[in-house]
Scaffold this motif. Sequence first.
Motif: not given
Lengths: 305, 305
Positions: A43, A101, A104, A134-138, A259, B49, B105-107, B109, B138
């Motif tokens: 990541s 991972a 999504s 889960p922080g990046v893929t939910q 984050k 996708y 992917y990374h939430p 700011h 997110q």
Amino acid sequence: MFTGLCAFPLTPFHHEKIDFHAFEKLIGNLKQANVESICAMGSTGLYPYLSRDELAKVTKTSVEIAGNTPVMVGIGSLRSYDVLKNAEAAQQAGANALLLAPVSYHPLHEAEVFALYEKVTAEISVPLCVYENPGVTQFSFSDELYRQVTQLPNVGAIKIPGMPFADTNADGNGNAAGKARLSSLRNIVPEHVAIGVSGDKFGALGMQAGCDLWLSVLGGLFPNTVKTMIALSQSTSSQAAIAESERLTPLWDLFARNKGGMRVMATAAAILGYTETNCLPHPLQPLQVEDKQKLEAILTQLSLD
Amino acid sequence: MFTGLCAFPLTPFHHEKIDFHAFEKLIGNLKQANVESICAMGSTGLYPYLSRDELAKVTKTSVEIAGNTPVMVGIGSLRSYDVLKNAEAAQQAGANALLLAPVSYHPLHEAEVFALYEKVTAEISVPLCVYENPGVTQFSFSDELYRQVTQLPNVGAIKIPGMPFADTNADGNGNAAGKARLSSLRNIVPEHVAIGVSGDKFGALGMQAGCDLWLSVLGGLFPNTVKTMIALSQSTSSQAAIAESERLTPLWDLFARNKGGMRVMATAAAILGYTETNCLPHPLQPLQVEDKQKLEAILTQLSLD
């Protein structure tokens, strides 16, 4: 290869192109520290942001510089079709292991996640690390899904998200959750599958609790600091490991405020001269002024290495 | 173009390739229903996708079949570099408007999200719809960010996430949140920027509360049903609009149980013969047996059109 420190370096950018010169320095630093393995393009290494061509080139460079140090590569993508193409490209470029991972956009159902791993593990020829974040893929893995997925061929490790591993539960916040989860997973997961801890704040206690490896963002830039904590965790000086991790609290706080560790490590890499001032692809940004100043103070005070 | 029903059809797949034959039927159905606009490749149309080549081809097909009906296209991607390339491809293929969510992917700011819109709006030549959908990105927009973003050039609309719009707050769960948000946004957003409601369960009440358009997943397959609700919402028979929306409660429940409407509509499209039984790319799956049976019963009972 799934033991000790698996270091997660950045993939540094410069003007929207990969900065291979900086990347080679980052990998060289990890090689010199003799880390047990390198996850190029986890990541923190921004695998979902890269084209397949970039993924292949970064893999090739990593393998060349890393020499005997095993290299793992992130292959996640929204479509299984692309995951398989990524796996092929990474393997052809010399990757020793793959990190997957359940990436999504539309959050996934458990049956979809199992189907993804079933399809991919049937077609690869190197070990796969199942990656829960889960922080990046939910998406969070149930114990039952771990049971099913780790019975698939070629699964070599699972990477569980950060959680507290302390013995006591003094603050009433479920601090023993990590130990309970690890114990539960040990009963579910086959012996040949390693269990790795992530979330650097929880790494030292996770290793002390018996995780097989620490998949570390901090270790991607400061491998010796993490290797020291691992050694202490696995020695009789386990209190020293906890003390060392607690010493880094200002850094963990900075991770939490931003984050995760990616932007913090990107800023640190620039401060240390590995990369350009902004080494992230737009729209990602390094730390803003106030947090950057905090980080500069932390780097001076904590003697990370 | 940002008025009435903006219909969000599926992008159907067959054996991992886009099923253009089925797609043409879906767009033809929307054209025949005389929807105000079509968002080919919204979230339901799976824009993240698709490869850039697929995005261009689907845009071209949509524009050809839609004729005078304006076509909007989703261009979101993790890197601004790719968003700009998508925008260029969509515009060259004839898109009349662009839909942009802060895909992550990374939430992200807030400063990063603003930088994304600033960069993209400076380089496009058709209107852009700012797309808030925290369930997939997110990220939630603050009022201040909406104020900043809607002052950028080429912003034609904002798509706010579903929220309750009821007058009363009988259940104590903040049911008037939608009205308050809409009223707040009307004071912030320039007059030329349309405000659209999404989350089909909330559409009828959102239109009644004064939203300019309804960006609808249900309307991507059943445009006449949604058009009827919009007409009722904007007439003196607003109670009838609410009653019609409440009549569809079994469908909204199925949306909620399946993380949104995409999988429900993909299954409905197959049941109605528009697409193959499984029209989603792996690892996405249509509804499982039990929910599929419920959907079949709903389609029989509710006379959606």
